[in-house]
Design an enzyme around this catalytic site. Sequence first.
Site, short mmCIF file in Angstrom:
data_model
loop_
_atom_site.label_atom_id
_atom_site.label_comp_id
_atom_site.label_asym_id
_atom_site.label_seq_id
_atom_site.Cartn_x
_atom_site.Cartn_y
_atom_site.Cartn_z
N ASP A 169 38.29 36.14 51.44
CA ASP A 169 39.38 35.18 51.63
C ASP A 169 40.00 35.29 53.02
O ASP A 169 41.20 35.47 53.16
CB ASP A 169 40.41 35.47 50.52
CG ASP A 169 41.55 34.49 50.49
OD1 ASP A 169 41.32 33.31 50.76
OD2 ASP A 169 42.69 34.92 50.19
N ASN B 115 36.12 46.64 49.57
CA ASN B 115 37.18 45.92 48.87
C ASN B 115 36.57 45.07 47.77
O ASN B 115 35.68 44.25 48.03
CB ASN B 115 37.94 45.00 49.83
CG ASN B 115 39.08 44.27 49.10
OD1 ASN B 115 40.05 44.87 48.66
ND2 ASN B 115 38.93 42.95 48.94
N GLU B 116 37.04 45.30 46.57
CA GLU B 116 36.69 44.50 45.39
C GLU B 116 35.19 44.26 45.21
O GLU B 116 34.76 43.11 45.05
CB GLU B 116 37.45 43.17 45.41
CG GLU B 116 38.95 43.37 45.31
CD GLU B 116 39.73 42.06 45.17
OE1 GLU B 116 39.12 40.98 45.17
OE2 GLU B 116 40.97 42.14 45.06
N ASN C 35 44.14 46.08 42.91
CA ASN C 35 44.66 44.81 43.43
C ASN C 35 44.99 43.96 42.21
O ASN C 35 44.10 43.64 41.42
CB ASN C 35 43.61 44.09 44.26
CG ASN C 35 43.15 44.91 45.47
OD1 ASN C 35 43.79 45.90 45.83
ND2 ASN C 35 42.07 44.50 46.11
N TYR D 236 47.35 40.59 40.46
CA TYR D 236 48.14 39.37 40.72
C TYR D 236 48.68 38.78 39.42
O TYR D 236 48.50 37.60 39.16
CB TYR D 236 47.25 38.35 41.47
CG TYR D 236 46.93 38.80 42.87
CD1 TYR D 236 47.78 38.49 43.93
CD2 TYR D 236 45.81 39.58 43.14
CE1 TYR D 236 47.52 38.92 45.22
CE2 TYR D 236 45.54 40.01 44.43
CZ TYR D 236 46.39 39.68 45.47
OH TYR D 236 46.15 40.11 46.75
N TYR E 3 47.53 34.55 39.69
CA TYR E 3 46.23 33.96 39.32
C TYR E 3 46.07 33.91 37.80
O TYR E 3 45.29 33.12 37.28
CB TYR E 3 45.08 34.74 39.94
CG TYR E 3 45.02 34.58 41.45
CD1 TYR E 3 44.89 33.32 42.03
CD2 TYR E 3 45.10 35.68 42.29
CE1 TYR E 3 44.86 33.17 43.41
CE2 TYR E 3 45.05 35.54 43.66
CZ TYR E 3 44.93 34.28 44.22
OH TYR E 3 44.90 34.13 45.58
N GLU F 58 47.15 45.76 46.41
CA GLU F 58 47.44 44.33 46.60
C GLU F 58 48.28 43.83 45.45
O GLU F 58 47.95 44.07 44.28
CB GLU F 58 46.16 43.48 46.67
CG GLU F 58 45.39 43.63 47.95
CD GLU F 58 44.19 42.68 48.04
OE1 GLU F 58 44.19 41.61 47.37
OE2 GLU F 58 43.24 43.02 48.77
N TRP G 53 50.54 42.37 49.41
CA TRP G 53 49.59 41.42 50.02
C TRP G 53 50.35 40.18 50.39
O TRP G 53 50.87 39.52 49.52
CB TRP G 53 48.46 41.09 49.04
CG TRP G 53 47.35 40.36 49.73
CD1 TRP G 53 47.06 39.03 49.67
CD2 TRP G 53 46.37 40.93 50.61
NE1 TRP G 53 45.99 38.72 50.46
CE2 TRP G 53 45.55 39.88 51.05
CE3 TRP G 53 46.14 42.22 51.09
CZ2 TRP G 53 44.49 40.08 51.93
CZ3 TRP G 53 45.07 42.41 51.96
CH2 TRP G 53 44.27 41.34 52.37
N LYS H 3 50.50 34.32 51.46
CA LYS H 3 51.17 35.44 50.78
C LYS H 3 51.90 36.35 51.76
O LYS H 3 52.41 37.41 51.39
CB LYS H 3 50.14 36.25 49.97
CG LYS H 3 49.59 35.45 48.78
CD LYS H 3 48.82 36.30 47.81
CE LYS H 3 48.18 35.46 46.73
NZ LYS H 3 47.08 34.61 47.20
C1 GCB Z 1 42.29 39.60 46.76
C2 GCB Z 1 41.53 39.92 48.00
C3 GCB Z 1 42.19 39.38 49.25
C4 GCB Z 1 42.73 37.97 49.00
C5 GCB Z 1 43.77 38.05 47.90
C6 GCB Z 1 44.37 36.67 47.55
O1 GCB Z 1 42.11 40.18 45.73
O2 GCB Z 1 41.26 41.28 48.13
O3 GCB Z 1 41.25 39.37 50.29
O4 GCB Z 1 43.25 37.37 50.15
O5 GCB Z 1 43.18 38.57 46.74
O6 GCB Z 1 45.38 36.31 48.14
O7 GCB Z 1 43.79 35.98 46.74
#
Ligand code: GCB
Length: 559
Positions: free
Chosen positions: A150, A382-383, A433, A435, A439, A471, A516, A535
């Site tokens: 991303d 990462n991920e 990480n 959200y 999400y 994150e 993040w 973000k």
């Molecule tokens: C994640 C990623 C990061 C993205 C973020 C997002 O999990 O590691 O690269 O920018 O989410 O904002 O969706």
Amino acid sequence: MLYPKLNEKRELYNLNGLFRYREVADDYQPTSPAEGTRPIAVPASMNEQMTEHEHREYVGKVLYEKNFAIPVCDKCEYRLRIGATGHRAEIFLNGEKIGDNDNGFLPFDVEIFPVAGENRLTVIIDNRLTFETLPVGIIREGNKQDIRHDFYNYTGIHRDCLIYSLPKCGAIRDITIDTFVDDDEKKLHVSVESNAKTVRCTVLDMTGNIVYDGASGDVSLSASHLWSPEDPYLYTLRVTTETDRYDQRFGIRKVEVTSDSFLLNGKPIHLKGFGMHEDAPLLGKGNCSAVNVRDFELLKWINANCIRTSHYPYAEEILDLADEYGILVIDEVQAVGINWWRGGSFAEDHGYRALPLHKRCIEKLIARDKNHPSVIMWSLSNEPGTEEPECRRYFEEIFATARALTKLPLTVAECTAYPDSKIEDLPDVLCINRYFSWYTDSGELSVIEPQMNHILTALHKDFNKPIIVTEFGADTIAGFHSLPAEMFSEEYQYRYLEENCKEIDRHPYCVGELVWNFADFRTKQEVRRPGGNKKGIFTRDREPKMAAFFLKDRFAKLK
Ligand code: GCB
């Protein structure tokens, strides 16, 4: 791997500024000066300088060319060093190929044989991402680049383009400083790579007093002062040979990890800060001291003590500032997007094709950044899609490669597709990480506490390791307000952080929180990304959103 420096024994020429630029075919050979070029700035991404869609979004090879002349002395070896290109590059001098760079975020450094008079440097950069590159990507029909990370796939000469000299005999080629801290003793071990007859090491403290003078090897200092975020005390190791001199800064600090804490100099520390990006208007991924200094001033303003170099190694100048400002760094290699097998199959998809480059990048990253006291942990990816059983062996090899080179702790940001990940036993610290209410359960701030509680409790119970939330964040359009708090408003970002932090505070083994993201950044164009990822706690031009004031207060109180 030493950063080029100017002193009485070494010359340094900076080729930054304007280059000649054009897109080129795959079989282009720079046998004669390129025609039909236009000016382009270095260091910077070409994309931000373009006004036409087809040039900004160009997929393929581009040429950067520049003539230079330098005084050539026959006792010197000359080397070309480019801090980073985006991504793979072939480098030519006067039409002859002198080397390749296999990756986009680590330096290229090669001996060159410039002629007296005009020389022509040509750098041909290929921005295509495939299953053999890092980040991983795929080229679809119609030459369309498909990526699963991303951030915008910028192209260009992104860091300094330098020529420097070394003496042919007695040059200092590398310095490694290992520091050892025990209760009452602080020692160094200094290794110098050089064919000089004599190598002298002098250690100077911050006021210029000599605290050691002698040979390399085991070094005991007459006085020692630890490096920490509150007191980023730096020493200088001056290495001298008959013909060369190099000053290397370093700090003395001790990093340890227990089952529920992260220790710096023997004391538990809570990591507070951000995942970042090298990204700025007009520059793209071009390194710029003014942006870097502003970023560190903002990190200090907001009372942060830690950043993660998400999702690739940052410019060395940034790590120098981290040493100086006392900002801890989780240093990440550019292994992002290695999850192509999600919904497919590891073996049929990219499988082990990125593994050799992934190992080389870890080796180069550690070789480049080993002397920075700010670096406290290496992040090896990462991920990645670690729920696939076949990726177990891949990560066993990755961890073994890194362990052989460093004593620092290792992690992977988000290897916890909990409970399905196959590699949670490999890292020293678990990084997640998450959200919640963004999400998933979008707009429902009330889910954050129970869901965060569930994952933190379960992971610690199952693996007995400290956890960092690497994150958590919410896209926020600066200036958009709503009561009650709605997604994308400044109020939502503020409330979202409050809810996450409340839960983080209840889990003492949660040793860090990296929001993040530090600032808004550019991504590829897509429906959920209005002008990029929003973000940021700061806007892309580095002004605070409302949530910055929540974090500033919180970080000041968190010890
Ligand atoms: C994640 C990623 C990061 C993205 C973020 C997002 O999990 O590691 O690269 O920018 O989410 O904002 O969706």
